[in-house]
Design a protein around this motif. Structure first.
Motif, short mmCIF file in Angstrom:
data_model
loop_
_atom_site.label_atom_id
_atom_site.label_comp_id
_atom_site.label_asym_id
_atom_site.label_seq_id
_atom_site.Cartn_x
_atom_site.Cartn_y
_atom_site.Cartn_z
N VAL A 27 3.48 3.03 11.13
CA VAL A 27 3.32 1.70 11.02
C VAL A 27 2.15 1.55 10.37
CG1 VAL A 27 3.40 -0.57 12.12
CG2 VAL A 27 5.11 1.14 12.63
N VAL A 28 0.97 1.98 11.01
CA VAL A 28 -0.12 1.58 10.33
C VAL A 28 -0.31 2.29 8.98
CG1 VAL A 28 -2.77 2.47 10.63
CG2 VAL A 28 -1.29 1.95 12.69
N TYR A 29 0.37 3.21 8.67
CA TYR A 29 0.30 3.78 7.23
C TYR A 29 1.13 3.02 6.35
CZ TYR A 29 1.14 6.97 3.40
OH TYR A 29 0.98 7.82 2.18
N ASN A 30 2.20 2.47 6.98
CA ASN A 30 3.05 1.31 6.27
C ASN A 30 2.33 0.20 5.74
OD1 ASN A 30 5.43 1.08 4.91
ND2 ASN A 30 6.64 0.06 6.68
N PHE A 31 1.51 -0.26 6.95
CA PHE A 31 0.67 -1.65 6.50
C PHE A 31 -0.22 -1.27 5.46
CE2 PHE A 31 1.74 -3.84 10.50
CZ PHE A 31 2.32 -4.80 10.14
N TYR A 32 -0.92 -0.01 5.38
CA TYR A 32 -1.71 0.32 4.75
C TYR A 32 -1.22 0.31 3.22
CZ TYR A 32 -4.76 3.35 1.80
OH TYR A 32 -5.52 3.94 0.61
N LEU A 33 -0.04 1.11 3.04
CA LEU A 33 0.55 1.23 1.65
C LEU A 33 0.83 -0.41 1.14
CD1 LEU A 33 2.95 4.13 2.34
CD2 LEU A 33 0.88 4.09 0.97
N PHE A 34 1.27 -1.19 2.22
CA PHE A 34 1.93 -2.39 1.63
C PHE A 34 0.76 -3.27 1.32
CE2 PHE A 34 3.11 -6.85 3.01
CZ PHE A 34 4.30 -7.09 2.11
N ARG A 35 -0.34 -3.41 2.04
CA ARG A 35 -1.47 -4.04 1.67
C ARG A 35 -2.13 -3.62 0.48
NH1 ARG A 35 -4.19 -7.89 4.26
NH2 ARG A 35 -6.82 -8.12 3.71
N SER A 36 -2.42 -2.08 0.03
CA SER A 36 -2.90 -1.58 -0.93
C SER A 36 -2.06 -1.94 -2.22
CB SER A 36 -3.34 -0.22 -0.83
OG SER A 36 -2.10 0.67 -0.91
N ASN A 37 -0.90 -2.07 -2.26
CA ASN A 37 0.08 -2.33 -3.28
C ASN A 37 0.04 -3.79 -3.53
OD1 ASN A 37 1.09 0.36 -3.63
ND2 ASN A 37 2.90 0.08 -2.22
N ASN A 38 -0.22 -4.72 -2.56
CA ASN A 38 -0.39 -6.23 -2.65
C ASN A 38 -1.57 -6.22 -3.41
OD1 ASN A 38 2.13 -6.77 -1.96
ND2 ASN A 38 1.53 -7.22 0.07
N GLU A 39 -2.77 -5.76 -3.07
CA GLU A 39 -4.01 -5.77 -3.64
C GLU A 39 -4.14 -5.72 -4.99
OE1 GLU A 39 -7.00 -4.03 -1.04
OE2 GLU A 39 -6.73 -5.48 0.64
N LYS A 40 -3.30 -4.47 -5.26
CA LYS A 40 -3.46 -4.09 -6.94
C LYS A 40 -2.80 -4.98 -7.65
CE LYS A 40 -3.49 0.78 -5.82
NZ LYS A 40 -2.66 2.13 -5.64
N GLN A 41 -1.38 -5.73 -7.32
CA GLN A 41 -0.85 -6.69 -7.80
C GLN A 41 -1.48 -7.79 -8.17
OE1 GLN A 41 2.54 -7.57 -5.34
NE2 GLN A 41 3.79 -6.00 -6.37
#
Length: 142
Positions: A126-140
């Protein structure tokens, strides 16, 4: 959602759905009752159903987000993503406590194994999932 987030979300959904469904059959049906009574949880008879349906519901939600989440509005998808992942963390904290509780024998735990490796692994996923989600949103937004 990016493909990496969809993949991890789908894995989490599968990992929640299958054990949730298994808890409707023996011997897991009895084991979940032993977990709840062993840790002193109030209303174990009713709570075992809450546990089962919660795991199945969150599993279905996460699988839906993985496969059909892009059809939802961004706001709703983000809220459901956060809700699903946070709920898994809460469930797994209870699972870690259950694994470590002295009144719960290893025989009624998944794979008859006392150390809470599986629930800890779910939390890390879950922590990894949040990390991926957040890093993808920041790139957008850049």
């Amino acid at each position: 959602m990016k493909k990496s987030v969809k993949t991890v979300t789908g894995i989490l959904g599968f990992f929640m759905l299958i054990p949730g469904l298994a808890k409707f059959t023996e011997p897991f049906k009895t084991y979940i009752y032993y977990h709840l009574t062993g840790i002193g949880f109030p209303f174990a008879d009713q709570m075992q159903h809450v546990v089962k349906f919660s795991e199945v519901g969150i599993g279905i939600l996460m699988l839906y987000l993985a496969f059909k989440g892009n059809k939802l509005s961004t706001s709703l998808r983000n809220k459901l993503f956060n809700f699903g992942n946070q709920t898994i963390v809460i469930m797994m904290i209870v699972a870690v406590y259950t694994h470590l509780h002295p009144n719960v024998p290893a025989e009624v735990l998944p794979m008859e194994f006392k150390p809470p490796i599986m629930p800890t692994g779910y939390i890390l996923l879950v922590v990894y999932n949040f990390y991926l989600f957040r890093s993808n949103n920041e790139k957008q937004w850049k």
